[in-house]
Every structure is written in C-alpha cells, then in structure tokens.
Scaffold this active site. Structure first.
Site, PDB file in Angstrom:
ATOM      1  N   SER A 191       0.827  -1.204   0.000  1.00  0.00           N
ATOM      2  CA  SER A 191       0.000   0.000   0.000  1.00  0.00           C
ATOM      3  C   SER A 191       0.869   1.265   0.000  1.00  0.00           C
ATOM      4  O   SER A 191       1.669   1.447  -0.915  1.00  0.00           O
ATOM      5  CB  SER A 191      -0.961  -0.038   1.195  1.00  0.00           C
ATOM      6  OG  SER A 191      -1.949   0.946   1.084  1.00  0.00           O
ATOM      7  N   ASP A 348     -10.173  -3.697  -4.974  1.00  0.00           N
ATOM      8  CA  ASP A 348      -9.257  -2.715  -4.391  1.00  0.00           C
ATOM      9  C   ASP A 348      -9.214  -1.492  -5.305  1.00  0.00           C
ATOM     10  O   ASP A 348      -8.989  -1.630  -6.509  1.00  0.00           O
ATOM     11  CB  ASP A 348      -7.867  -3.342  -4.250  1.00  0.00           C
ATOM     12  CG  ASP A 348      -6.832  -2.398  -3.652  1.00  0.00           C
ATOM     13  OD1 ASP A 348      -7.197  -1.297  -3.205  1.00  0.00           O
ATOM     14  OD2 ASP A 348      -5.640  -2.781  -3.646  1.00  0.00           O
ATOM     15  N   HIS A 378      -8.007  -5.005  -0.503  1.00  0.00           N
ATOM     16  CA  HIS A 378      -6.879  -4.229  -0.035  1.00  0.00           C
ATOM     17  C   HIS A 378      -6.525  -4.605   1.414  1.00  0.00           C
ATOM     18  O   HIS A 378      -7.383  -4.638   2.289  1.00  0.00           O
ATOM     19  CB  HIS A 378      -7.187  -2.728  -0.106  1.00  0.00           C
ATOM     20  CG  HIS A 378      -5.980  -1.881   0.142  1.00  0.00           C
ATOM     21  ND1 HIS A 378      -5.051  -1.625  -0.839  1.00  0.00           N
ATOM     22  CD2 HIS A 378      -5.511  -1.270   1.251  1.00  0.00           C
ATOM     23  CE1 HIS A 378      -4.084  -0.877  -0.347  1.00  0.00           C
ATOM     24  NE2 HIS A 378      -4.344  -0.658   0.932  1.00  0.00           N
TER      25      HIS A 378
END
Length: 408
Positions: A191, A348, A378
C-alpha cells in the site's frame, strides 16, 4: 422480560445494519471482511469524535488504537532473531533468519509497512508476523522500517527516512555484520509502503554514488498516483472495504499537507481537469484506456473535466510529483529499475495503479511479474492469523514469498 427481548432484538438489528454491507460473492470470506470493516470504521469514528472534542488529531488517535491492540515486542525464536535498533537515526526492526552452513550469506529485504503514510507500525503483530515469516522462509535479514508518520511529518520526510535506513543497511560493513550478500538485496512494501518502495527504487537507480544496488522491488497493492481517482478500479470499488475511494483521497491530502476542502473536488478529478496545464503534460503517462486490458476497463468511461479547480494543484503541487506518485515517472527512469513483482487485488481501488505500473515497466524493458488475485481485497496480505485469517491472505502471502525466494 418482554421489553428486554424487544431491546435485545433492536440492538441485534442495529448491529447487523451497521456490520452488513453488500459485497461481491467472489470476495474471500465476505462475512469476516464485514466484521473487520465494521471494527475499523468504529475505530475511525471514535478517533473522529476525539478530534472533534479537541483532544487529539484523528490520525494520532486512530493510530493509537491500532498500535495499542496490535503492538508486539521484539521476541526472538529459534528460527528468527528479532531486534529493535536504529539505522542512521531511523528506527527499524531487524529479523534475522537462522544461519545455514550451506548458505553463509543471507538475502536481504528492506520492508516498508502500509497505512496511508499515517497509520500502523513495524512493531504491530501483522507486520511482525509477515517479516518473521519472510526471514525464516527466505533465510533472509529483513529490515522493517519504522518511518515517521503523518501528522507529525509529511511528504517527503517518509521517503527520506526510508532512504536513510536503506542506505545505512547497504553499507558494506553493515551487510558484513549481518552476513548479507550485497548482490541479493530487495526492497518491498504494501500500500503506502509500496508507494515508498517504488519511490526509493526510482531514486536509487539515479544515485551514481550508490555502490550496492537493489536486485528486486516487490510492491504489494501499491498506491502510485493521485492524478485520476476514476480509473476503473476506483469506480468499481468506490465503497469497497477496507479502503473506500474517499478514504484514499483523504490519505493523499493528509500526506501532502493539503486542505480537506479539496477532497470532493479531487474525487471527481477537478484537480486534473483540462484547464490544469501541469496535469495535461502528464496525462499520457496515465492513459488507462491504453494501459489497461479490456477485461479491466469493461464499460467504464474516463472522467476528464473540461474545467475544474486549478487552485488545488497550485496549493498541492506534490500531487503531480513522481516522488509522491511513482507511476508518473519518465520512461527513461523506469527502464533502469530492477526486476519487479506487483501484487494486485480485484476488489481494491488501487488495483489499476499496480496494473498500469506493470504495463509501463514492461514497455520500458523491465522484467515484471503481475500477480493478480480475483478474490483479493486491499490489505489482505497481512491478514493470515486468527481472528483476522483470510484464505486469500494466506495465498497472497505465500505467492509473494515464493516469488522472492525464486528471484532474490
């Protein structure tokens, strides 16, 4: 007794209403994800209340809750030695796999945790378990960087922290101390950590003074651009847990020290409208109609405003800075990057960031593995143990570590 039953029924109904959100049937463990999302939303609402009362910044409060529930001491085992130390003033947690006579030198991985540049820690259970597994299964030294977070610091301080820690680790004497092979070192992150890993990789290949180079970069659902918040994945997963579009846009605004008044305009791409000259020059590098396959674009249409809010990019020029948004880097920079792994998840908002980066890297001649999970969401890579154990979490983690084992 009857009134108690009515009250209990009402409370159960309210809880079910709060927890339930419609999710695609293809998602891994949907009910478990609903519970995880409800827990995170509750923590966010508590932190927002604390902020409104003037007791603390909402991100500080939220991170306090996250770290308090998940912090883990540097506990070593027979397989992995864990140490908290600092590299050139930057806190790190170092995981050392057990020495093997047949492999006197270990592999090295610099790992950067996610959390919107504002949340989580190298010392919480999720990242501790991931890095310990990497160190054990790869017979590696994993350096998990405890970079400073928003709102105490902002872009580009997070990048500077990772650069300092990584350069320290790459020094010959430090690699010798940890018995690490200088030709087998990679950088990785998930991320926002994937964003920082990509930014540092681009910076390092342009640093002529750096003797030891990175062999690979491994990016897990990385956030790579803030030019277009209406890519197909942003449109498809606008309210998908655990990262709805509005939350991702706010993370960008926080990271770049912008104004929350801009969030709604950015959500509809008013910050990169056709009258924003700075954005027009970069749009070709993020033309998702050509960078994404038809199976991804489906019937989604680009959202390009003719006129928008030119003030946003003037006040937050970092939105179009390749250090913050590595997907916008020039092709000449991309072609020098090391072998790359990119993991993406169907459910995501950041899915298309990773897919577009893979396409641009391939066009630049870089060897890329794009590892896509149709039932992924995610954050799933770190959710592998009870009570937040997801089947896709275990599969994504294993696939990621397997790639590192074969390529590092």
């Amino acid at each position: 007794m009857r009134s108690s039953c009515v009250l209990l029924t009402a409370l159960v109904a309210l809880a079910a209403y709060y927890i339930y959100i419609p999710l695609p049937s293809s998602m891994s463990d949907p009910w478990k994800l609903m519970l995880l999302d409800a827990t995170f939303r509750s923590a966010q609402q508590v932190s927002n209340l604390i902020h409104c009362l003037g007791l603390s910044h909402h991100l500080l409060a939220l991170n306090f809750i996250i770290v308090s529930f998940g912090k883990k001491s540097a506990w070593s085992s027979a397989q992995v030695k864990v140490t908290d130390t600092d590299f050139d003033g930057v806190e790190v947690r170092v995981f050392e796999g057990s020495p093997k006579p047949e492999e006197p030198l270990k592999r090295g991985v610099v790992y950067i945790h996610g959390g919107g540049w504002a949340l989580a820690s190298a010392k919480i259970r999720y990242y501790d378990e991931l890095c310990a597994a990497m160190a054990e299964e790869l017979n590696a030294v994993v350096v998990s960087v405890e970079y400073r977070l928003v709102p105490k610091v902002y872009f580009p301080t997070q990048i500077h922290d990772v650069v300092r820690a990584t350069k320290y680790f790459l020094q010959p004497e430090v690699l010798h101390e940890y018995s690490v092979d200088p030709d087998r070192i990679g950088i990785s992150g998930d991320s926002a950590g994937g964003n920082l890993a990509a930014a540092v990789s681009q910076q390092f290949i342009q640093d002529a003074n750096l003797k030891n180079k990175l062999k690979v970069q491994a990016l897990i659902y990385p956030v790579l651009q803030a030019l277009d918040f209406n890519t197909p994945s942003y449109q498809q997963n606008v309210n998908t847990p655990v990262l709805p579009r509005s939350v991702m846009v706010k993370y960008w605004v926080d990271y770049l020290r912008g104004n929350y008044d801009f969030v709604q305009a950015m959500i509809v791409n008013n910050h990169t409208s056709l009258d924003v000259e700075e954005a027009v020059a970069l749009r070709a590098r993020l033309n998702w109609t050509s960078l994404l396959p038809a199976s991804i674009t489906k019937n989604y249409k680009p959202v390009v405003q003719t006129t928008g809010n030119t003030r946003i990019v003037r006040e937050i020029p970092q939105l179009l800075d390749a250090r913050a948004a590595p997907l916008l880097a020039e092709q000449e920079v991309l072609r020098h990057l090391p072998k790359t792994y990119i993991l993406t998840c169907e459910h995501d908002v950041l899915r298309d960031d990773g897919i577009m980066y893979a396409k641009r890297l391939e066009s630049a001649g870089v060897e890329v593995t794009l590892d896509h999970f149709e039932d992924g969401f995610h954050g799933c890579v770190i959710f592998t143990s009870w009570p937040t154990n997801f089947s896709v979490g275990i599969r994504t983690r294993n696939s990621y570590i397997k790639w590192l084992d074969q390529n590092l």
